[in-house]
Design an enzyme around this catalytic site. Structure first.
Site, PDB file in Angstrom:
ATOM      1  N   TYR A 255      34.166 -54.130  98.686  1.00 54.46           N
ATOM      2  CA  TYR A 255      34.442 -52.706  98.485  1.00 54.46           C
ATOM      3  C   TYR A 255      33.852 -52.207  97.159  1.00 54.46           C
ATOM      4  O   TYR A 255      33.903 -52.909  96.134  1.00 54.46           O
ATOM      5  CB  TYR A 255      35.968 -52.444  98.533  1.00 54.46           C
ATOM      6  CG  TYR A 255      36.252 -51.066  98.029  1.00 54.46           C
ATOM      7  CD1 TYR A 255      36.048 -49.955  98.860  1.00 54.46           C
ATOM      8  CD2 TYR A 255      36.595 -50.836  96.711  1.00 54.46           C
ATOM      9  CE1 TYR A 255      36.203 -48.674  98.371  1.00 54.46           C
ATOM     10  CE2 TYR A 255      36.755 -49.559  96.219  1.00 54.46           C
ATOM     11  CZ  TYR A 255      36.564 -48.481  97.053  1.00 54.46           C
ATOM     12  OH  TYR A 255      36.698 -47.219  96.563  1.00 54.46           O
ATOM     13  N   LYS A 264      32.439 -49.241  87.768  1.00 53.91           N
ATOM     14  CA  LYS A 264      33.643 -49.363  86.935  1.00 53.91           C
ATOM     15  C   LYS A 264      33.580 -50.606  86.037  1.00 53.91           C
ATOM     16  O   LYS A 264      33.988 -50.558  84.874  1.00 53.91           O
ATOM     17  CB  LYS A 264      34.881 -49.437  87.822  1.00 53.91           C
ATOM     18  CG  LYS A 264      35.022 -48.279  88.801  1.00 53.91           C
ATOM     19  CD  LYS A 264      35.262 -46.982  88.100  1.00 53.91           C
ATOM     20  CE  LYS A 264      35.593 -45.868  89.086  1.00 53.91           C
ATOM     21  NZ  LYS A 264      35.789 -44.585  88.403  1.00 53.91           N
ATOM     22  N   ALA A 308      40.756 -39.707  92.084  1.00 52.06           N
ATOM     23  CA  ALA A 308      41.165 -38.844  93.205  1.00 52.06           C
ATOM     24  C   ALA A 308      41.938 -37.598  92.786  1.00 52.06           C
ATOM     25  O   ALA A 308      42.836 -37.146  93.477  1.00 52.06           O
ATOM     26  CB  ALA A 308      41.947 -39.645  94.242  1.00 52.06           C
ATOM     27  N   CYS A 309      41.576 -37.023  91.631  1.00 51.79           N
ATOM     28  CA  CYS A 309      42.145 -35.739  91.208  1.00 51.79           C
ATOM     29  C   CYS A 309      41.136 -34.622  91.406  1.00 51.79           C
ATOM     30  O   CYS A 309      41.322 -33.517  90.909  1.00 51.79           O
ATOM     31  CB  CYS A 309      42.508 -35.773  89.732  1.00 51.79           C
ATOM     32  SG  CYS A 309      44.056 -36.566  89.386  1.00 51.79           S
ATOM     33  N   THR A 312      34.969 -35.026  91.329  1.00 50.64           N
ATOM     34  CA  THR A 312      33.681 -34.700  91.951  1.00 50.64           C
ATOM     35  C   THR A 312      33.640 -33.211  92.298  1.00 50.64           C
ATOM     36  O   THR A 312      32.618 -32.545  92.090  1.00 50.64           O
ATOM     37  CB  THR A 312      33.466 -35.583  93.198  1.00 50.64           C
ATOM     38  OG1 THR A 312      33.566 -36.944  92.790  1.00 50.64           O
ATOM     39  CG2 THR A 312      32.113 -35.343  93.837  1.00 50.64           C
ATOM     40  N   ASN A 424      40.674 -43.620 101.467  1.00 55.11           N
ATOM     41  CA  ASN A 424      39.718 -43.964 100.402  1.00 55.11           C
ATOM     42  C   ASN A 424      38.313 -44.156 100.976  1.00 55.11           C
ATOM     43  O   ASN A 424      37.503 -44.875 100.408  1.00 55.11           O
ATOM     44  CB  ASN A 424      40.174 -45.232  99.672  1.00 55.11           C
ATOM     45  CG  ASN A 424      39.405 -45.473  98.374  1.00 55.11           C
ATOM     46  OD1 ASN A 424      39.009 -44.526  97.691  1.00 55.11           O
ATOM     47  ND2 ASN A 424      39.165 -46.734  98.045  1.00 55.11           N
ATOM     48  N   ARG A 426      34.474 -43.316 101.673  1.00 53.52           N
ATOM     49  CA  ARG A 426      33.568 -42.847 100.621  1.00 53.52           C
ATOM     50  C   ARG A 426      32.192 -42.479 101.130  1.00 53.52           C
ATOM     51  O   ARG A 426      31.672 -43.083 102.065  1.00 53.52           O
ATOM     52  CB  ARG A 426      33.364 -43.982  99.602  1.00 53.52           C
ATOM     53  CG  ARG A 426      34.619 -44.445  98.902  1.00 53.52           C
ATOM     54  CD  ARG A 426      35.009 -43.495  97.819  1.00 53.52           C
ATOM     55  NE  ARG A 426      36.213 -43.914  97.110  1.00 53.52           N
ATOM     56  CZ  ARG A 426      36.416 -43.695  95.815  1.00 53.52           C
ATOM     57  NH1 ARG A 426      35.515 -43.099  95.089  1.00 53.52           N
ATOM     58  NH2 ARG A 426      37.545 -44.064  95.254  1.00 53.52           N
ATOM     59  N   ARG A 457      47.285 -34.760  88.317  1.00 55.50           N
ATOM     60  CA  ARG A 457      48.069 -34.039  89.336  1.00 55.50           C
ATOM     61  C   ARG A 457      49.489 -33.976  88.833  1.00 55.50           C
ATOM     62  O   ARG A 457      50.205 -34.979  88.864  1.00 55.50           O
ATOM     63  CB  ARG A 457      48.046 -34.812  90.660  1.00 55.50           C
ATOM     64  CG  ARG A 457      46.779 -34.710  91.415  1.00 55.50           C
ATOM     65  CD  ARG A 457      46.848 -35.508  92.703  1.00 55.50           C
ATOM     66  NE  ARG A 457      45.585 -35.385  93.390  1.00 55.50           N
ATOM     67  CZ  ARG A 457      45.308 -34.443  94.287  1.00 55.50           C
ATOM     68  NH1 ARG A 457      46.236 -33.591  94.664  1.00 55.50           N
ATOM     69  NH2 ARG A 457      44.120 -34.387  94.843  1.00 55.50           N
ATOM     70  N   ASN A 553      38.602 -22.567  89.405  1.00 57.41           N
ATOM     71  CA  ASN A 553      38.815 -23.276  88.136  1.00 57.41           C
ATOM     72  C   ASN A 553      37.827 -22.815  87.072  1.00 57.41           C
ATOM     73  O   ASN A 553      38.059 -22.994  85.884  1.00 57.41           O
ATOM     74  CB  ASN A 553      38.726 -24.792  88.344  1.00 57.41           C
ATOM     75  CG  ASN A 553      39.884 -25.300  89.184  1.00 57.41           C
ATOM     76  OD1 ASN A 553      40.927 -24.650  89.264  1.00 57.41           O
ATOM     77  ND2 ASN A 553      39.710 -26.440  89.838  1.00 57.41           N
TER      78      ASN A 553
HETATM   79  C1  OXD Z   1      37.850 -44.157  91.009  1.00 57.62           C
HETATM   80  C2  OXD Z   1      36.517 -43.956  91.582  1.00 57.62           C
HETATM   81  O1  OXD Z   1      38.120 -43.568  89.959  1.00 57.62           O
HETATM   82  O2  OXD Z   1      36.207 -44.584  92.595  1.00 57.62           O
HETATM   83  O3  OXD Z   1      38.671 -44.898  91.582  1.00 57.62           O
HETATM   84  O4  OXD Z   1      35.741 -43.182  91.007  1.00 57.62           O
HETATM   85 MN    MN Z   2      36.471 -42.630  89.069  1.00 53.80          MN
END
Ligand code: OXD
Ligand code: MN
Length: 650
Positions: A255, A264, A308-309, A312, A424, A426, A457, A553
């Site tokens: 993944y 990351k 996920a807030c 993007t 999740n 993508r 959030r 926003n």
């Molecule tokens: C995360 C990402 O922050 O996939 O989990 O960007």
């Molecule tokens: Mn991220």
């Protein structure tokens, strides 16, 4: 300073290598080179590859060059195998389904390995389970590393040269990923700059690179039933980072966040350590440019939100008012350095977007939708019978009569319980395809950053926007970021979790030292960005969002920009920071917005919030918490007690 065991290991290997170079190459000789010229690789890379070839025992080595032919070859192979297929509605878009046991980052199996525990994690109070970083000892890590023995038997080892950031930028860094997953190769080609030029650059430069090893952990013949042609080894997942060696070893998961190691693992956790040592910042932040249509002046903002807030969405928002043109530099990670004049410059080290699909549509994020119409990979989404993708949020954009297959491969009918796409799921798409990508997104100098924005959030209590009184106060605000839990990791539910600086899952070293590092940036000639906090997610008593969010926003960003330009007339002091003066945010055409409620500071909420924050940081960071942050928390508490009135918040 004495050398760590890891540094000694590296030196030992280095010396050994020169003595045994011929042997290493001869040993490799048993493993054919399927593509590329091993002798062309810089010596350090040869040694790194040779070491892991001997351990992982792949059937052949494939040295990637980043060319289109290479992608075509791999895609054809995967198509034949049935792992991936084309979504025929678009140009060169592919869909992949993972083993349902491998769908997210596995935070519980993600570790930083240092000799000294407290280099990685803070001194938590006795009896407390630390959540800010996970440490593993070199001995324990060594046990996990034993799993690599023979782990690539019968498989190809891909050697991927890549640059995070434009090749040759002083802000960029080089990595080499070794992986036995061709899906990972395809994703790395989108998310990083994979190119032969990296070898030249390494040879000309200091030769330093981040070592990234990835294995699905499924040697052939396979022991575990392969589901969806997706080999993985969930029982033995290990995502290990070795900052002293600038090395990452990932095992058992294919993944994204666990396997696309430039993202990351490198660009946040390892780069965080490099940034600390070299005096810069590697942060979980988007970068966007907003040009004022009247004055032509452009301002760049960097914003940190937990996973996920909607980072993007914000990075490429479509403004609902004509005052600004928005352009995207990056949606997830920012590397930033002060130049000699003290101006902070940032780059997006990535080359693509790895975005959450559900919720993305032509209303919420048309630019993301347009970015992924070609050359993209979709993982764990649903599929329509006419060769399109589908996920929750695309109902209005999808033929209501078309048959849908869900992410598990089952027939799926609208309205039935359960999700069509994994929460999740993508898209992986090239950033350069974004219709509003900034012309300077690959500028080697980066772009000048005027403000940092934190957010999360926060359904209750937290106003739409407020501004820190000072750099230190802003660092304290960042340290107390919280948000509802996300599907990007393995957690379930909707609890509010602390996610300091939006970096909780991505910290590369002791969070107390990380705060020290931020605080240390307050020195001449640094022109520090102003710091803000936003909350798009406050709800009213009926549970309805009080703010429309998305393209609207920009109205909040407009206020932030005017504050950066020094407009004192639009802010009022409150116990938690500067709030917008009533009417100073453009609300034209928004219908009924309850300003009082949106900006209210309920005393009971803020009293318990500050107490909870103090407790959290004390328990979790303990003696490592910088005194400056303790002081900021204490004075904020006092302000809340003295200046907020019980009837302020209804
Ligand atoms: C995360 C990402 O922050 O996939 O989990 O960007
Ligand atoms: Mn991220």
């Amino acid at each position: 300073m004495s050398k760590t065991r890891h540094q000694e290991e590296i030196e030992e290997e280095e010396n050994l290598f020169y003595e045994v170079h011929e042997v290493v190459v001869r040993k490799l000789g048993h493993v054919p080179i399927a593509k590329g010229d091993f002798h062309y690789l810089p010596k350090k890379v040869q040694r790194y590859v040779a070491k892991w070839v001997q351990i992982c025992k792949p059937r052949a080595i494939y040295i990637c060059d980043g060319s289109q032919d290479e992608a075509t070859e791999v895609i054809h192979k995967l198509e034949e195998r049935g792992m991936l297929h084309k979504l025929k509605k678009y140009q060169d878009n592919y869909i992949v389904r993972t083993d349902p046991a491998d769908v997210a980052r596995v935070e519980s199996k993600t570790w930083m390995c240092t000799e000294q525990k407290y280099d990685t994690v803070p001194h938590v109070q006795p009896g407390v389970v630390g959540i800010l970083g996970k440490w593993i000892s070199p001995d324990e890590a060594a046990e996990h590393l034993e799993n690599y023995d023979g782990c690539m038997a019968g498989r190809m080892l891909y050697v991927i040269p890549f640059s995070m950031g434009p090749i040759g930028s002083p802000l960029s860094k080089i990595g080499v990923e070794l992986t036995d997953s061709n899906y990972v190769l395809l994703c790395m080609r989108v998310m990083a700059r994979v190119s032969n030029d990296v070898w030249h650059f390494l040879r000309e430069g200091d030769g330093e690179f981040v070592r990234c090893l990835h294995s699905m952990g499924c040697p052939r013949p396979v022991q575990r039933k392969t589901i969806n042609h997706w080999p993985c080894n969930p029982e033995k997942v290990f995502i290990g980072h070795f900052p002293d060696k600038r090395e990452i070893c990932s095992f058992g998961s294919g993944y994204g966040g666990n396997s696309i190691l430039g993202k990351k693992c490198f660009a946040l956790r390892i780069a965080g350590c490099i940034a600390r040592d070299e005096g810069w910042l590697a942060e979980h932040m988007l970068i966007m440019g907003l040009t004022n249509e009247k004055t032509g002046k452009e301002t760049f903002l960097a914003a940190a939100f937990p996973s996920a807030c909607g980072k993007t969405n914000m990075a490429m928002l479509t403004p609902s008012i004509p005052d600004y043109t928005v352009r995207c530099v990056g949606d997830d990670i920012a590397w930033m350095r002060f130049d000699k004049d003290g101006v902070l410059h940032g780059i997006n080290p990535e080359a693509g977007f790895f975005g959450v699909c559900p919720g993305t549509n032509m209303k919420t994020n048309p630019n993301a939708m347009l970015t992924c119409m070609k050359n993209s990979i979709f993982t764990n989404v649903a599929e329509t019978a006419d060769g399109g993708f589908f996920w929750e949020g695309l109902e209005d954009e999808t033929d209501p009569h078309v048959t849908i297959t869900d992410w598990l491969g089952n027939n799926w009918r609208r309205g039935q319980p359960g999700k069509a796409a994994h929460p999740n799921s993508r898209f992986t798409c090239p950033a350069g395809q974004c219709p509003i990508i900034h012309p300077k997104w690959e500028d080697k100098k980066g772009v000048p950053i005027s403000a940092f924005i934190f957010g999360g959030r926060r359904p209750t209590g937290v106003p739409l926007v407020y501004e820190a009184f000072s750099w230190r106060h802003g660092v304290m605000i960042g340290a107390t970021v919280k948000s509802e839990a996300t599907a990007a990791a393995e957690f379930a539910g909707k609890s509010i979790m602390h996610d300091p600086m939006a970096m909780r899952p991505f910290l590369g070293y002791n969070f107390g030292k990380y705060l020290d590092h931020w605080l240390s940036l307050e020195k001449p000639p640094h022109k520090l960005p102003k710091i803000f906090h936003v909350n798009w997610f406050r709800v009213d008593e009926e549970g309805q969002f009080m703010w429309p969010g998305f393209g609207d926003n920009v109205r909040v960003l407009d206020w932030i920009i005017r504050r950066c330009e020094g407009d004192d007339s639009i802010a009022i002091k409150s116990p938690i920071g500067y709030l917008p003066k009533k009417g100073s945010i453009n609300m034209d055409g928004l219908g009924k917005i309850n300003w009082e409620e949106l900006f209210s500071l309920p005393k009971h909420y803020w009293t318990s919030d500050i107490e909870e924050n103090i407790r959290f940081l004390d328990l979790q960071v303990g003696e490592d918490l910088p005194q400056a942050i303790r002081d900021e928390l204490a004075v904020q508490k006092k302000r809340i007690e003295e200046e907020l009135f019980a009837d302020d918040g209804k």
